[in-house]
Write a protein that holds these residues in place. Structure first.
Motif, mmCIF file in Angstrom:
data_model
loop_
_atom_site.group_PDB
_atom_site.id
_atom_site.type_symbol
_atom_site.label_atom_id
_atom_site.label_comp_id
_atom_site.label_asym_id
_atom_site.label_seq_id
_atom_site.Cartn_x
_atom_site.Cartn_y
_atom_site.Cartn_z
ATOM 1 N N ILE A 123 0.859 -1.184 0.000
ATOM 2 C CA ILE A 123 0.000 0.000 0.000
ATOM 3 C C ILE A 123 0.895 1.232 0.000
ATOM 4 C CG2 ILE A 123 -1.858 1.264 1.147
ATOM 5 C CD1 ILE A 123 -2.748 -1.478 0.240
ATOM 6 N N VAL A 124 0.656 2.131 -0.951
ATOM 7 C CA VAL A 124 1.421 3.370 -1.076
ATOM 8 C C VAL A 124 0.451 4.536 -0.968
ATOM 9 C CG1 VAL A 124 2.935 4.763 -2.535
ATOM 10 C CG2 VAL A 124 3.130 2.258 -2.556
ATOM 11 N N SER A 125 0.718 5.441 -0.042
ATOM 12 C CA SER A 125 -0.087 6.647 0.075
ATOM 13 C C SER A 125 0.377 7.661 -0.966
ATOM 14 C CB SER A 125 0.044 7.241 1.478
ATOM 15 O OG SER A 125 -0.730 8.423 1.587
ATOM 16 N N ALA A 126 -0.579 8.246 -1.682
ATOM 17 C CA ALA A 126 -0.261 9.218 -2.734
ATOM 18 C C ALA A 126 -1.066 10.490 -2.486
ATOM 19 C CB ALA A 126 -0.581 8.645 -4.114
ATOM 20 N N SER A 127 -0.375 11.596 -2.248
ATOM 21 C CA SER A 127 -1.034 12.890 -2.044
ATOM 22 C C SER A 127 -0.828 13.745 -3.282
ATOM 23 C CB SER A 127 -0.461 13.593 -0.816
ATOM 24 O OG SER A 127 -0.894 12.982 0.373
ATOM 25 N N ILE A 128 -1.912 14.042 -3.984
ATOM 26 C CA ILE A 128 -1.811 14.833 -5.199
ATOM 27 C C ILE A 128 -2.217 16.276 -4.891
ATOM 28 C CG2 ILE A 128 -4.146 14.222 -5.978
ATOM 29 C CD1 ILE A 128 -2.906 14.186 -8.871
ATOM 30 N N THR A 129 -1.420 17.220 -5.361
ATOM 31 C CA THR A 129 -1.660 18.634 -5.072
ATOM 32 C C THR A 129 -1.877 19.449 -6.345
ATOM 33 O OG1 THR A 129 0.735 19.076 -5.021
ATOM 34 C CG2 THR A 129 -0.336 18.544 -2.925
ATOM 35 N N VAL A 130 -2.238 18.789 -7.427
ATOM 36 C CA VAL A 130 -2.492 19.477 -8.694
ATOM 37 C C VAL A 130 -3.937 19.974 -8.705
ATOM 38 C CG1 VAL A 130 -2.550 19.266 -11.198
ATOM 39 C CG2 VAL A 130 -0.854 17.979 -9.877
ATOM 40 N N SER A 144 -0.741 23.635 -14.026
ATOM 41 C CA SER A 144 0.629 23.108 -14.003
ATOM 42 C C SER A 144 1.202 23.041 -12.603
ATOM 43 C CB SER A 144 1.535 23.979 -14.886
ATOM 44 O OG SER A 144 1.495 25.331 -14.461
ATOM 45 N N LYS A 145 0.548 23.683 -11.615
ATOM 46 C CA LYS A 145 1.056 23.699 -10.255
ATOM 47 C C LYS A 145 0.872 22.339 -9.594
ATOM 48 C CE LYS A 145 0.587 26.111 -5.828
ATOM 49 N NZ LYS A 145 -0.043 27.214 -5.071
ATOM 50 N N GLY A 146 1.752 22.022 -8.619
ATOM 51 C CA GLY A 146 1.567 20.837 -7.796
ATOM 52 C C GLY A 146 2.217 19.598 -8.358
ATOM 53 N N GLY A 147 1.998 18.484 -7.669
ATOM 54 C CA GLY A 147 2.575 17.207 -8.063
ATOM 55 C C GLY A 147 2.012 16.110 -7.192
ATOM 56 N N ILE A 148 2.821 15.078 -6.946
ATOM 57 C CA ILE A 148 2.376 13.921 -6.159
ATOM 58 C C ILE A 148 3.427 13.598 -5.107
ATOM 59 C CG2 ILE A 148 1.822 11.447 -6.200
ATOM 60 C CD1 ILE A 148 0.794 11.799 -9.032
ATOM 61 N N GLY A 149 2.974 13.436 -3.875
ATOM 62 C CA GLY A 149 3.817 12.910 -2.809
ATOM 63 C C GLY A 149 3.556 11.426 -2.646
ATOM 64 N N LEU A 150 4.600 10.648 -2.439
ATOM 65 C CA LEU A 150 4.475 9.199 -2.276
ATOM 66 C C LEU A 150 5.117 8.774 -0.960
ATOM 67 C CD1 LEU A 150 5.514 7.997 -5.856
ATOM 68 C CD2 LEU A 150 3.188 8.133 -4.947
ATOM 69 N N ALA A 151 4.449 7.861 -0.248
ATOM 70 C CA ALA A 151 5.005 7.347 1.002
ATOM 71 C C ALA A 151 4.493 5.932 1.226
ATOM 72 C CB ALA A 151 4.632 8.236 2.179
ATOM 73 N N PHE A 173 4.438 14.588 -13.588
ATOM 74 C CA PHE A 173 4.098 14.936 -12.218
ATOM 75 C C PHE A 173 5.383 15.152 -11.424
ATOM 76 C CE2 PHE A 173 0.218 12.388 -13.161
ATOM 77 C CZ PHE A 173 -0.751 13.315 -12.789
ATOM 78 N N PRO A 174 5.630 16.325 -10.883
ATOM 79 C CA PRO A 174 6.719 16.458 -9.911
ATOM 80 C C PRO A 174 6.462 15.527 -8.723
ATOM 81 C CG PRO A 174 5.975 18.614 -10.637
ATOM 82 C CD PRO A 174 4.980 17.613 -11.178
#
Length: 354
Positions: A123-130, A144-151, A173-174
């Motif tokens: 299980i991978v948590s993905a936080s998208i801020t786009v 175009s702002k934002g990206g994805i955090g993965l943990a 995606f940044p």
């Protein structure tokens, strides 16, 4: 990679479209009317730099995905948080018990639900801020702002995280790799709760709430409760793509209201692109399932565990449900929005009493 995107609303359509544009194999699980539209018109991504359209296979159930397309390398949960339980159950029933699952939900709690229902799956948590919106069926518009955090949540290898990061980077995606998924989802919650419940209750857009001193006091108090609960759990604030949240947290805690309000107004405008928050839109659409229990409600639940009073978030959670369920209550607060402040202040006084 072969991707199954479960719940192709705004976020699922964006992720699916960008992965398809990058050459990944993508299958979407969508509602029947969306599947019919996609079959005829394809999936369209409108971005600042270009417009992209592709016919992406779509099915209406996870069982159909298993029957027609077999195995996948990764599965993205992009439905709202209240849908994660049933989606995880459907994955297990279809035999996807060890396929990596990415949880893209707002709020706190989706990761634990997925992990409980799929104990053997990475299980991978993905936080998208786009910032993203859906102008119509099969069409998604993104800034175009934002990206994805993965943990990592459970059973992740370095190889899996590296592969996911490289894949999303190819999809433009940044990426930010985080070491603690709790820090990531709680930090994003600090963004998601701004102007969300208060807009759902009063009917005012977040910018108007922030500009109003009385309602802004409610907004700031709810945010500070969430931050205090984070600190009590020893969960630090982390930066997410496009959002320097550690800096932002210091501003909310220390800036005078007069200076903080324009900063918050700009943040909300850049993050939501002028559209109303999700809780307001769901109530206006007459939906009976809401994310509030994973947002302000999650603050209340965590506050109980660490013995931190959260009367503001508890009041907001209760009132969102009342507004959603009772048109009379909705009309009351829409006509007299400052009554929200009276309800909150009463709850704060009661919380201070022994």
């Amino acid at each position: 990679m072969r991707w199954l995107i479960v719940g192709a609303g705004a976020i699922g359509s964006l992720v699916g479209a960008r992965l398809a544009q990058a050459g990944e194999t993508v299958v979407l699980v969508v509602r029947p009317h969306v599947a019919a539209h996609l079959a005829q018109h394809g999936l369209t991504l409108r971005a600042p730099e270009s417009t992209f359209t592709k016919h992406v296979p779509a099915v209406t159930t996870i069982a159909d995905a298993r029957q027609h397309f077999g195995d996948f390398d990764a599965i993205a949960f992009t439905m709202k948080a209240f849908g994660v339980h049933d989606a995880a159950e459907d994955l297990a029933a279809a035999g996807y018990t060890t396929t990596p699952v990415l949880t893209f939900q707002n709020g706190v709690g989706s990761e634990e639900i997925a992990a409980q229902r799929l104990p053997n799956a990475p299980i991978v948590s993905a936080s998208i801020t786009v910032p993203v919106e859906v102008p119509g069926p099969g069409v998604v518009a993104a800034k175009s702002k934002g990206g994805i955090g993965l943990a990592c949540v459970q059973h992740c290898t370095d190889s899996l995280l590296d592969t996911l990061a490289r894949t999303f980077q190819r999809a433009r995606f940044p990426i930010s790799l985080q070491t603690d998924y709790r820090s990531m989802v709680w930090s994003k919650l600090l963004l998601n709760i701004i102007g969300n419940a208060t807009s759902a209750i009063t009917g005012w857009p977040p910018q108007r709430i922030i500009a109003d001193p009385t309602l802004f006091d409610v907004e700031r108090a709810a945010w500070l409760e969430a931050y205090t609960v984070m600190q009590a759990q020893q969960i630090p604030v982390v930066d997410l793509p496009g959002y320097p949240l550690r800096w932002f947290a210091r501003l909310v805690r220390w800036l005078p209201d007069m200076l903080l309000r324009p900063v918050l107004a700009r943040l909300v405008a850049s993050g939501r692109g002028g559209k109303m928050p999700s809780l307001y839109l769901d109530i206006e659409a007459g939906r009976t399932q809401l994310e509030i229990d994973f947002l302000n409600g999650a603050v209340v639940q965590a506050g109980h565990k660490v013995q931190i009073p959260t009367p503001v978030n508890e009041t907001l959670t209760t009132l969102v449900w009342r507004v959603a369920e009772d048109p009379g209550t909705r009309q009351r607060f829409r006509t007299h929005p400052h009554e929200l402040a009276h309800e909150v202040n009463h709850a704060r006084v009661c919380a201070r009493q022994p």
